[in-house]
Design an enzyme around this catalytic site. Structure first.
Site, PDB file in Angstrom:
ATOM      1  CB  CYS A   1       0.812 -13.186  41.306  1.00 28.00           C
ATOM      2  SG  CYS A   1      -0.461 -11.930  41.214  1.00 28.00           S
ATOM      3  CB  CYS A  47      -3.300 -12.481  38.623  1.00 25.26           C
ATOM      4  SG  CYS A  47      -1.738 -12.456  37.707  1.00 25.26           S
ATOM      5  CE  LYS A  57      -5.577  -6.356  -8.617  1.00 22.98           C
ATOM      6  NZ  LYS A  57      -6.478  -6.669  -7.501  1.00 22.98           N
ATOM      7  CD  GLU A  99      -2.442   2.221 -12.516  1.00 20.75           C
ATOM      8  OE1 GLU A  99      -1.905   2.559 -13.593  1.00 20.75           O
ATOM      9  OE2 GLU A  99      -3.643   2.360 -12.271  1.00 20.75           O
ATOM     10  CB  CYS A 141      -2.741  -8.662  37.932  1.00 20.64           C
ATOM     11  SG  CYS A 141      -1.707  -9.084  39.343  1.00 20.64           S
ATOM     12  CG  ASP A 145      -8.085  -5.137  -1.401  1.00 18.39           C
ATOM     13  OD1 ASP A 145      -8.845  -5.610  -2.276  1.00 18.39           O
ATOM     14  OD2 ASP A 145      -7.744  -5.759  -0.388  1.00 18.39           O
ATOM     15  CB  CYS A 178       2.093  -9.612  39.538  1.00 19.40           C
ATOM     16  SG  CYS A 178       1.748 -10.839  38.279  1.00 19.40           S
ATOM     17  CE1 TYR A 234      -9.752  -0.234 -13.602  1.00 20.08           C
ATOM     18  CE2 TYR A 234      -9.818   0.233 -11.249  1.00 20.08           C
ATOM     19  CZ  TYR A 234     -10.277  -0.474 -12.359  1.00 20.08           C
ATOM     20  OH  TYR A 234     -11.261  -1.411 -12.197  1.00 20.08           O
ATOM     21  CE  LYS A 284      -3.813 -10.827  -5.813  1.00 22.86           C
ATOM     22  NZ  LYS A 284      -5.085 -10.121  -5.591  1.00 22.86           N
TER      23      LYS A 284
HETATM   24  S1  IVH Z   1      -6.602  -1.939 -14.419  1.00 24.70           S
HETATM   25  C1  IVH Z   1      -8.886  -4.915 -17.633  1.00 24.70           C
HETATM   26  N1  IVH Z   1      -5.715  -0.656 -12.367  1.00 24.70           N
HETATM   27  O1  IVH Z   1      -8.223  -4.968  -9.886  1.00 24.70           O
HETATM   28  C2  IVH Z   1      -8.840  -4.563 -16.196  1.00 24.70           C
HETATM   29  N2  IVH Z   1      -7.299  -2.378 -11.972  1.00 24.70           N
HETATM   30  O2  IVH Z   1      -7.996  -7.867 -10.534  1.00 24.70           O
HETATM   31  C3  IVH Z   1      -7.983  -3.381 -16.018  1.00 24.70           C
HETATM   32  N3  IVH Z   1      -7.900  -2.635  -9.620  1.00 24.70           N
HETATM   33  O3  IVH Z   1     -11.135  -5.383 -11.757  1.00 24.70           O
HETATM   34  C4  IVH Z   1      -7.870  -3.108 -14.601  1.00 24.70           C
HETATM   35  N4  IVH Z   1      -6.623  -1.033  -8.841  1.00 24.70           N
HETATM   36  O4  IVH Z   1     -11.139  -3.619  -9.916  1.00 24.70           O
HETATM   37  C5  IVH Z   1      -6.524  -1.637 -12.788  1.00 24.70           C
HETATM   38  N5  IVH Z   1      -4.844   0.603 -10.645  1.00 24.70           N
HETATM   39  C6  IVH Z   1      -5.651  -0.361 -11.063  1.00 24.70           C
HETATM   40  C7  IVH Z   1      -6.454  -1.091 -10.183  1.00 24.70           C
HETATM   41  C8  IVH Z   1      -7.257  -2.105 -10.679  1.00 24.70           C
HETATM   42  C9  IVH Z   1      -7.507  -1.963  -8.539  1.00 24.70           C
HETATM   43  C10 IVH Z   1      -8.850  -3.763  -9.610  1.00 24.70           C
HETATM   44  C11 IVH Z   1      -9.936  -3.632 -10.621  1.00 24.70           C
HETATM   45  C12 IVH Z   1      -9.887  -4.877 -11.452  1.00 24.70           C
HETATM   46  C13 IVH Z   1      -9.140  -5.797 -10.554  1.00 24.70           C
HETATM   47  C14 IVH Z   1      -8.457  -6.865 -11.349  1.00 24.70           C
END
Ligand code: IVH
Length: 674
Positions: free
Chosen positions: A415, A412, A115, A113, A430, A117, A435, A229, A318
């Site tokens: 020119c 400018c 991740k 899934e 300009c 941010d 130009c 999650y 990542k």
């Molecule tokens: S599972 C045991 N699922 O990423 C930790 N984490 O670098 C299980 N995060 O602290 C985390 N999306 O804050 C999980 N779909 C996702 C996530 C997720 C973002 C973050 C989370 C965690 C950090 C780890």
């Protein structure tokens, strides 16, 4: 009294249900107005009977008083972090490691899934009621941010008892990521800059800053959202797999990223899903910085256990980062097609997301002043997909005192004409239409793919053509001879022939592309399409009045004025006549009445099997439709290809008609035979 109590209960339940439909399922059943009515009724009843207010009423999300400091919360189970994998091989190694650990040779099933941010939070539900919400902190002890989290509408204050499926447990600790959508983040920063407040560097910082607010009324104004999650301690329910757990959380009313959690039979499947997510990361309305792979079976998760800071059963894949810091060496000023002076940052080269970045836009003078970016600063630079990199902000703590403030030149740089900046405008310009910088940019625009699409006529050739005096305006291109081209550096017989052919070929084009090629201020690809389908010919467009333009839904006074003044200008009329005389025949879109998609707005998502996106766009425009890049209430159709992005969910939410590729072709085909 009992009647009133019952009515209040009823309203609360309805509101909770509709919150769930809207925020968790992304599939509302009632209009916003109806929802507001229900909400107002509840507010009124509670105002008349304050003794009936309970802390979990939907009206009680905002209102808590600011705090002096956050209380501490000890997590019942530590909130761990994740080990990182950089690249596919490290995922394969991870899988091999787990198989060794579990002494197994058969494939392990995973969930994968996005991740998100944002920032990690824990929500504690006791007997279905939200009692405490906390940040991750150091993993063991976090901060109590309950009043702030309660302002997030996607967080249920009470869980829902599902009709089918496991009942709400006695204790549920849910973990999730609080985040801010990119668009909302942009708006928030815009407001902050206007108020002379420092902007947030990215949506994650904005989300974190909003959650860690001592005054929940401030948090309430920030558009935050959440995806759950995982879980911490659970008493009174059990699951067999990660996937089942996610689905159950959703049944209880918690928001999970259902659409993008994928069950993968093997690590290879998980790897290709991770790669796909990285490819489509820009299509998400929120930022994702990777993908998370988790062992699906919970008994296996349990056997694998954890290391000191991270579980053995999960790993974060990542993505390449999109922001880096580097040194801003100097600020140059470039002159664009319409004469606008754009400050450009020259950077110490830095790799961002696999690309070396040396230059970044600084937008305009005001932006530099507001962000207080100075020559010599260490700066945060950001790159998103194909978009031009931009300088986000200076890292003030790295200043040495030798940095230099930027001032826009008075003349400018190309020119020498005196630069003008109209009151109320951020752009300095300009004013000289001859130009050389403007001429060059206008030509580059004219030949570009989305305009006349003259292949092989790149930047260097254009510069030479101008320097040699062979071309001073677009129409000159159509009078070039082979002899002319052979006088250019690095142009031989064959490339000269190809170039002439490409120029000739460009004469057959669509009206939309031709209008776009003219480079009228404020007329981008989209508006050019609107104009083409509305007017059907250059002649009609040329003679239309400001009122006629304003009568078109998508055209406001600024665009209308710009078009009219473009066509009033003698010089522009002369150039346009020369272009048409040279044999350019812009093809008008199909007659509006005959085309089933006339004036309809399309959005495309995913990969189409039978054509590229730009081909699809061309077809749509040919039949008098328009293509827009994002779904809004003005969208008529979403055409869905393979692996659609988040636009699909948005289209569903907005009730936009959704077409498969086949249905789309049928619709267009139908128009042809009528
Ligand atoms: S599972 C045991 N699922 O990423 C930790 N984490 O670098 C299980 N995060 O602290 C985390 N999306 O804050 C999980 N779909 C996702 C996530 C997720 C973002 C973050 C989370 C965690 C950090 C780890």
């Amino acid at each position: 009294m009992q009647d009133i109590e019952r009515r209040i209960q009823e309203l609360r339940e309805k509101i909770r249900y509709h919150n769930y439909r809207y925020y968790v399922l992304n599939d509302p059943e009632i209009s916003d107005a109806e929802y507001d009515r229900l909400f107002r009724q509840l507010v009124e009843l509670e105002q008349a009977h304050p003794e009936l207010i309970t802390p979990d009423s939907p009206t009680q999300r905002v209102g808590a008083e600011p705090k002096e400091a956050f209380a501490q919360v000890t997590h019942r189970q530590p909130m761990l972090s994740l080990e990182n994998a950089f690249g596919p091989q490290e995922l394969i190694d991870f899988d091999a490691r787990l198989k060794r650990y579990l002494n197994r040779t058969t494939p392990i099933e995973y969930t994968a899934e996005p991740k998100i941010d944002g920032l990690a939070v824990e929500l504690v539900y006791e007997n279905g009621r939200l009692t405490v919400a906390s940040t991750r902190g150091d993993g063991y002890v976090g901060e109590d941010v309950t009043p702030n989290i309660k302002t997030i509408l996607a967080v249920p204050l009470t869980l829902m008892e599902p009709k089918q499926g496991p009942p709400v447990p006695e204790l549920l600790e849910v973990r999730g990521e609080v985040y801010m959508e990119v668009e909302a983040f942009g708006e928030l920063n815009h407001e902050r800059i206007k108020k002379n407040l420092p902007p947030f560097a990215n949506p994650r910082n904005a989300a974190a800053g909003s959650v860690r607010q001592l005054d929940p009324r401030v948090t309430a104004k920030r558009p935050l959202n959440i995806f759950c999650y995982g879980v911490g301690e659970v008493r009174g329910a059990s699951f067999e797999t990660q996937m089942e757990m996610m689905l159950t959380l959703q049944q209880w009313g918690l928001r999970v990223n259902r659409q993008y959690i994928k069950l993968c039979k093997t690590i290879e499947e998980a790897v290709s899903y991770c790669e796909e997510l990285e490819r489509i990361r820009e299509t998400f309305p929120y930022e994702i910085d990777g993908a998370v792979i988790k062992v699906n079976r919970l008994d296996l998760q349990h056997r694998l256990g954890e290391k000191s800071r991270s579980p053995r059963w999960a790993i974060a894949y990542k993505f390449k980062p999109t922001q880096e810091t580097t040194k801003l060496l100097r600020i140059d000023v470039q002159v664009g097609r319409t004469g606008v002076l754009t400050p450009v940052a020259h950077l110490e080269p830095v790799e961002i997301g696999g690309v070396i970045v040396k230059r970044a836009t600084l937008h305009n003078e005001d932006e530099i002043q507001k962000k207080d970016i100075r020559e010599g600063d260490t700066v945060l630079v950001q790159r998103a997909g194909d978009v031009i990199p931009e300088v986000v902000m200076p890292i003030v703590s790295k200043r040495t005192g030798n940095e230099k403030k930027f001032v826009m030149p008075k003349t400018c740089p190309i020119c020498g004409a005196e630069v003008i900046r109209k009151p109320g405008e951020v752009a300095s310009r300009c004013p000289n239409p001859n130009c050389p910088a403007q001429v060059k940019e206008a030509l580059k625009h004219f030949v570009s793919k989305a305009a006349m699409n003259i292949e092989g006529l790149g930047d260097k050739l254009i510069t030479q053509l101008i320097e040699k005096g062979l071309v001073t305006e677009p129409a000159d291109l159509y009078e070039l001879t082979k002899e002319d081209l052979l006088t250019l550096d690095k142009v031989a017989e064959k490339s000269a022939t190809n170039l002439l052919q490409a120029i000739e070929k460009s004469k057959k084009t669509t009206l939309a592309k031709f209008i776009y090629a003219l480079g009228i201020r404020h007329v981008g690809e989209h508006i050019a399409g609107v104009l083409a389908s509305h007017f059907g010919s250059i002649e009609a467009l040329k003679n239309a009045s400001e009122e006629e333009f304003m009568a078109i839904e998508e055209i406001g006074p600024e665009i209308a004025q710009s078009i009219v003044s473009y066509f009033q200008d003698e010089e522009n009329r002369r150039q346009l006549k020369r272009l048409l005389d040279s044999g350019i025949e812009p093809e008008a879109p199909a007659k509006l009445a005959e085309s089933p998609i006339a004036d309809k707005t399309f959005v495309l998502t995913g990969t189409l099997a039978s054509m590229t996106r730009s081909q699809a766009k061309e077809i749509i425009e040919k039949f008098g439709g328009r293509v827009s890049s994002s779904v809004s209430s003005a969208t008529d159709y979403l055409v869905v290809g393979e692996s659609p992005g988040s636009k699909l969910a948005k289209a569903r939410e907005k009730g936009v008609s959704i077409l498969s590729e086949e249905e789309f072709l049928k619709l267009i085909g139908g128009g042809e035979h009528e």
